[in-house]
Design an enzyme around this catalytic site. Structure first.
Site, mmCIF file in Angstrom:
data_model
loop_
_atom_site.group_PDB
_atom_site.id
_atom_site.type_symbol
_atom_site.label_atom_id
_atom_site.label_comp_id
_atom_site.label_asym_id
_atom_site.label_seq_id
_atom_site.Cartn_x
_atom_site.Cartn_y
_atom_site.Cartn_z
ATOM 1 N N TYR A 177 121.427 20.503 73.683
ATOM 2 C CA TYR A 177 121.726 21.936 73.752
ATOM 3 C C TYR A 177 120.481 22.730 73.368
ATOM 4 C CZ TYR A 177 123.994 26.421 72.785
ATOM 5 O OH TYR A 177 124.359 27.750 72.792
ATOM 6 N N ASP B 19 111.951 22.037 70.957
ATOM 7 C CA ASP B 19 112.916 23.036 70.515
ATOM 8 C C ASP B 19 113.301 22.699 69.085
ATOM 9 O OD1 ASP B 19 114.988 24.686 69.975
ATOM 10 O OD2 ASP B 19 116.196 24.171 71.725
ATOM 11 N N LYS C 96 117.066 30.343 63.757
ATOM 12 C CA LYS C 96 117.855 30.027 62.557
ATOM 13 C C LYS C 96 117.118 30.279 61.235
ATOM 14 C CE LYS C 96 120.898 27.045 65.168
ATOM 15 N NZ LYS C 96 122.260 27.483 65.328
HETATM 16 C C1 LIG Z 1 118.391 23.295 69.495
HETATM 17 C C2 LIG Z 1 118.849 24.683 69.764
HETATM 18 N N1 LIG Z 1 118.135 25.460 70.598
HETATM 19 C C3 LIG Z 1 118.487 26.725 70.862
HETATM 20 C C4 LIG Z 1 119.620 27.267 70.298
HETATM 21 C C5 LIG Z 1 120.005 28.693 70.612
HETATM 22 O O1 LIG Z 1 119.800 29.500 69.500
HETATM 23 P P1 LIG Z 1 120.625 30.868 69.341
HETATM 24 O O2 LIG Z 1 122.041 30.465 69.039
HETATM 25 O O3 LIG Z 1 119.955 31.566 68.205
HETATM 26 O O4 LIG Z 1 120.507 31.590 70.631
HETATM 27 C C6 LIG Z 1 120.393 26.515 69.436
HETATM 28 C C7 LIG Z 1 121.598 27.076 68.821
HETATM 29 O O5 LIG Z 1 122.325 26.446 68.101
HETATM 30 C C8 LIG Z 1 120.013 25.172 69.183
HETATM 31 O O6 LIG Z 1 120.736 24.393 68.384
#
Ligand SMILES: Cc1ncc(COP(=O)(O)O)c(C=O)c1O
Length: 452
Positions: free
Chosen positions: A157, A259, A286
């Protein structure tokens, strides 16, 4: 301070009894908001608990029930709730102003801290969410390579930018062969061309990844990987896999994006400090916002320069009315300044204790399951098999509903994790909180194996 834990939730969430404040709020929310929720994660059957306040590692719901928070806004609040230094930074900034059309100093301070802390990040740019950060990173990769397709790992994700929504929730009905996973739309609303432009890869399968990238590498702008993917059950990278990704991306002229929206919380230099790999770009979110909305992309100066407007219109346009807003920047700075290498080591020890004892609780209960993760992150899985990739993280046959039941049991026991078993340690916690979690898990497993 602690009040009765969870009994009202047993009535409300498990038996569906009417009239509780949580249920009433959700019923009212459903009149105005689809499903009563602005965020997919908020909802679980039959309705969620509504938070009223949080302090330290506790959250109190609208019925006055206090629970140990092992989720911390989906891992974002590494200092739990109401951290004094973060609150002070926010209040001081609030007095000066919440947002301006002009840049402000906290943005420069937070950028400097991150550039100094993460060697692969030479420059950084802020956004409002991890989703936006991933979107910006992919656009940078496209502009840099003049290619448009991307590769990502099945079951990983990366937020809800279109291209990231391919193959994160594949099922046996549509996922195709393990060594060449099908690209599947994990959400409605994606154009067919989006799905066609994403190559799905099997994690930790070096031979298969090599074959797929040798065949398609010339058309790929980016290879995006989360070094510790929650959605895929936190599979640890196999020995050699991370350096292999670095090498094969370089050989094929592909921008390697890490990521680290979640995984940045596993170490002082993030997941890349732990597993290596020298990504070209890294996305953040986060914890770097100290509890306020945030995202960021950082990386090699040559690629980040595509955002530079000083000499000509930048190759990649990006904005955001609230990007780098000073409240978030001040809160993020206060959060990260408290995270010393020693504190990461302490969190890591607590995380290891929780994962080991939690996994032992599954074995003792005779229930298939384990706790995976690294550093302060953990995931409760309903399979005891070693987890190398998304497919192998899914529940053992016949145990598909186990985590949803356990989630409600843990709420009754006064412990918050996500409905799919994600959890994390926050800095206000110590061994006592970890041990309370393990006791709650033991009781919850006893209850759910007894027919839950
Ligand atoms: C690995 C990862 N990338 C991107 C995101 C997206 O972040 P946001 O929820 O701040 O849009 C998340 C969200 O949980 C994530 O876990």
């Amino acid at each position: 301070m602690q009040v009765t834990i969870g009994k009202q939730v047993r009535q409300a969430a498990v038996t569906g009894a009417l009239g509780t404040a949580n249920e009433r709020l959700h019923a009212e929310a459903c009149r105005y908001i689809p499903g009563g929720t602005s965020r997919l994660h908020y909802y679980y059957h039959p309705y969620p608990i509504y938070a009223r306040s949080g302090q330290g590692c506790y959250v109190t719901d609208v019925e006055g029930v206090e629970r140990l928070d092992f989720l911390n806004n989906m891992t974002a609040l590494i200092h739990g709730h109401g951290n004094a230094a973060i609150k002070q930074a926010i209040v001081e900034q609030l007095e000066r102003g919440t947002a301006f059309s002009e840049p402000s100093e906290p943005e420069v301070r937070l950028a400097k801290l991150l550039v100094e802390r993460v060697p692969a990040v030479e420059q950084i740019r802020f956004a409002n969410s991890g989703t936006e950060a991933v979107m910006m990173a992919i656009k940078l990769a496209r502009a840099y390579t003049s290619r448009s397709k991307i590769a990502k790992f099945e079951g990983f994700y990366h937020g809800y930018y279109d291209y990231a929504q391919v193959s994160y929730a594949s099922t046996p009905a549509d996922w195709g062969p393990a060594e060449a996973p099908a690209s599947t739309a994990s959400s409605g609303g994606l154009a067919d061309s989006v799905v066609d432009d994403v190559l799905a890869l099997p994690y930790n399968d070096q031979d298969a990844v090599e074959r797929l990238l040798e065949a398609h590498g010339h058309e790929l702008a980016a290879l995006i990987v989360d070094p510790l993917s929650n959605r895929a059950g936190f599979p640890l990278p196999a020995p050699g896999f991370v350096p292999f990704l670095r090498e094969i991306a370089r050989r094929n002229g592909i921008v390697l994006i890490y990521d680290e929206v979640i995984s940045f919380r596993i170490g002082y230099h993030g997941a890349q400090g732990k597993y290596g790999g020298e990504p070209d770009l890294t996305t953040f979110g986060k914890i770097i916002g100290g509890g306020l909305p945030v995202g960021a992309v950082g990386g090699r100066g040559e690629i980040m320069a595509l955002l530079d407007p000083r000499e000509r219109a930048p190759a990649v346009a990006s904005g955001g009315t609230y990007s780098a807003n000073p409240l978030t920047m001040a809160a993020g700075l206060a959060a990260l300044e408290q995270l010393t290498p020693e504190e990461f080591e302490r969190l890591e020890r607590l995380g290891r204790r929780l994962r080991e004892r939690g996994t032992a609780a599954f074995a003792a209960a005779g229930v298939p399951g384990q706790l995976t993760g690294d550093g302060s992150l953990f995931r409760i899985l309903s399979t005891a098999e070693p987890v190398a990739d998304y497919r192998r993280s899914l529940p053992a046959p016949g145990h598909e509903g186990q985590m949803a039941r356990l989630h409600l049991r843990l709420l009754e026991e006064g412990v918050i994790v996500s409905r799919d078993g994600l959890g994390c340690i926050s800095t206000p916690m110590g061994e006592a909180e970890v041990d309370r979690f393990v006791s709650a898990l033991e009781r919850g497993l006893g209850a759910s194996s007894a027919g839950g």
